[in-house]
Design an enzyme around this catalytic site. Structure first.
Site, PDB file in Angstrom:
ATOM      1  N   GLU A  42      21.242 -63.955  -5.524  1.00 44.33           N
ATOM      2  CA  GLU A  42      20.810 -65.124  -5.659  1.00 44.33           C
ATOM      3  C   GLU A  42      21.530 -66.024  -4.840  1.00 44.33           C
ATOM      4  O   GLU A  42      22.485 -65.727  -4.257  1.00 44.33           O
ATOM      5  CB  GLU A  42      20.842 -65.682  -7.035  1.00 44.33           C
ATOM      6  N   GLU A  59      24.998 -63.982  -3.769  1.00 41.19           N
ATOM      7  CA  GLU A  59      24.380 -63.283  -2.872  1.00 41.19           C
ATOM      8  C   GLU A  59      24.043 -61.819  -2.984  1.00 41.19           C
ATOM      9  O   GLU A  59      23.381 -61.078  -2.042  1.00 41.19           O
ATOM     10  CB  GLU A  59      24.717 -63.465  -1.178  1.00 41.19           C
TER      11      GLU A  59
END
Length: 586
Positions: free
Chosen positions: A171, A314
């Site tokens: 994310e 991430e």
């Protein structure tokens, strides 16, 4: 509980039990791989495969902005979300490097970045330009929450249908640790101090402000929260909803989900409230420095693979853990058992030996290992087998050299007893040589007619048995029974296995030719001595087959000899016995 779910649970239990037995039987001390052994058992349960294989990962990264950043809860401004999404797409982020080095494709989805993402690789599925400020109003509407979850489901479904066998979640969204902390505190019914962390690395003053904002938000929304959807709509984020949707989709297909950090785990926790079976497919890649992360993993019943104090997001932690998962699967598949390695098993358990493939759950459809071929690839193999034909009619057009090389390479990759590879391939293009061979074949064809009489003989003489002069190339396949020396592994009791091996090479060649659109005809009516003389083949080497290759105007739907009425295919049920000769298979 529906029948499909019960069936999946039965398969999972069976796979876990079988995996445990195999782990105990590998050539290593019991339990010597530590936490990797229960990890392998869990992978077996998720995939339903005793020997799981996870070779096609995909990183699925959702990005969105959060209105709560207006409260100064992050060390970065909201513009950083879009800037980092671009950085990821351009290959400059940590997750980009980790994914690139492992050949893992990244799917970046903008579900709510405030600005337009300045890179074409980002898929745009905006629910809105970021959520509203959860400190003063609900972050989103119920419709928006459902839309975010649906987007996550759809994208995950697409990746699964493309053949990806494990989803790695990531994310990007400035402010999302604040939203996740609020959701986590409510879902776990714990004080905000237990779950609140520094996120992007905020100082003490900012952490105190962040705590105040979350406390205020919880007090504001608590009276209106009636269910899990209210939690997501009032306290969550668009990317959190999408991550949750991806978890739900994966659980319905039995595809493992490798969680990253606090945000992905919070999304998974929420998804498990909506659809409890989500928990069954989750894997925890690592435990981050965010205080809420270990609490979330504990609530999900997950043990993290790594603990390195990471808090990057991430998908970076998950990308670090994936190689370990892949290596574990390889160990499970390729390590010898005590029996296979002929090593004395110091902890042989006779009870384990009773757990066999015959105890597969009733009505459960499962294979103990992962299948390497997709449905389309599998169908293509069977199509080639069923469409293979012995062809006698050829066009004069030449076969490109690269096509011919691939066909020969397929033949050379045939199995052979003792790896003796007894074959050679003589490529014949010279027309005079082919004419000499054709004369020999025609002579033997006429002689063979003496084996038949009456209408059968006339029928035989009408058949076209070769296309030596029409095909652009003929290959003589030879068999050298001396190759590999006087003692070939596996050939001591059945010496003709060298010939069987060469036959396998011919079949490989035939199938490869068929998928290349090249026709092939096997010519076998000749005296070996004649072919040896014409082609200069040594006396100890057998010319097994003359194979004419070329393009043909038509591949018949059924074998030529069946079409012309020479014979019919015997029913499979007539030639398959069970246990001993003559006992029909039931």
């Amino acid at each position: 509980m529906n029948h499909q779910l019960v069936q999946r649970e039965c398969v999972a239990d069976w796979a876990v039990a079988r995996a445990r037995v195999r782990l105990q039987d590998l050539t290593k001390p019991r339990g010597s791989m530590g936490q990797l052994e229960p990890l392998l058992e869990r992978l077996a349960g998720i995939t339903g495969k005793v020997v799981p294989r996870l070779e096609r990962p995909a990183l699925l990264l959702f990005a969105a902005d959060h209105g709560v950043t207006d409260e100064g809860v992050s060390a970065y401004g909201p513009e950083v979300t879009e800037e980092m999404v671009v950085n990821i797409c351009m290959g400059g982020a940590v997750s980009s490097v980790l994914a690139r080095e492992q050949g893992i494709p990244i799917t970046v989805v903008d579900v709510g970045v405030r600005e337009r993402v300045r890179h074409p690789a980002a898929l745009v599925h905006k629910v809105g330009p970021g959520t509203r400020n959860l400190a003063v109003e609900p972050a989103m509407t119920r419709d928006q929450a459902e839309q975010a979850v649906a987007i996550g489901k759809d994208i995950a479904e697409q990746l699964i249908h493309q053949g990806h066998d494990i989803l790695i979640l990531g994310e990007m969204g400035i402010g999302n640790t604040t939203a996740s902390s609020a959701m986590c505190a409510h879902l776990l019914s714990c004080p905000i101090e237990d779950v609140l962390g520094r996120g992007t690395g905020i100082n003490d003053a900012a952490l105190e402000r962040k705590a105040s904002v979350v406390k205020h938000a919880l007090a504001l929304h608590q009276p209106y929260i009636q269910n899990a959807w209210d939690v997501l709509a009032r306290l969550g984020g668009f990317e959190i909803g999408a991550l949750a949707g991806a978890c739900v989709a994966a659980s319905r297909h039995g595809v493992p989900v490798l969680l990253d950090g606090f945000i992905t785990s919070t999304a998974a926790l929420w998804a498990a409230k909506v659809e409890p079976t989500v928990v069954d497919v989750l894997l925890a890649s690592h435990v981050s420095a965010e205080p809420g992360h270990p609490l979330t993993l504990r609530a999900l019943g997950l043990t993290p693979i790594l603990d390195m104090g990471m808090r990057l997001g991430e998908g970076s932690g998950a990308l670090m853990a994936y190689p370990l998962i892949r290596l574990c699967c390889r160990v499970m598949a390729e390590t010898a058992t005590f029996e296979d390695a002929r090593v004395t098993n110091p902890h042989r358990d006779p009870e384990n030996e009773t757990l066999s493939a015959h105890q597969t759950p009733q009505d459960a459809v499962s294979t103990p290992v992962a299948v390497d071929f997709s449905e389309a690839e599998r169908a293509a193999v069977y199509k080639a087998i069923l469409a293979r034909r012995d062809i006698r009619v050829f066009l004069p057009d030449p076969i490109p050299e690269d096509v011919l090389t691939r066909i020969l390479l397929a033949a050379h990759h045939a199995p052979s007893v003792g790896y003796m590879q007894p074959w050679n391939f003589i490529i014949i293009r010279d027309r005079d040589t082919l004419a000499a061979i054709q004369q020999i074949v025609e002579r033997e064809r006429v002689r063979a007619a003496e084996n038949y009489s009456g209408i059968r003989q006339a029928h035989y003489l009408r058949l076209k048995v070769e296309g030596l002069l029409q095909a652009p190339v003929t290959i003589c396949v030879t068999n050298d029974p001396t190759r590999g020396g006087p003692h070939v592994l596996g050939r001591n009791t059945i010496p003709e296995t060298d010939l069987m091996s060469t036959a396998c090479a011919i079949e490989n060649m035939w199938l490869a030719a068929r998928v290349e659109g090249v026709a092939m005809g096997w010519v076998s009516i000749y005296q070996k001595a004649d072919i040896r003389r014409i082609l200069g083949i040594p006396d100890h080497v057998d010319p097994v087959a003359l194979l004419s290759l070329g393009y043909t105007p038509h591949f018949p739907d059924i074998p030529v000899l069946e079409r012309v009425g020479w014979g019919k295919r015997v029913p499979l049920s007539d030639i398959v016995f069970e246990g001993r000769w003559g006992r029909r298979r039931t």
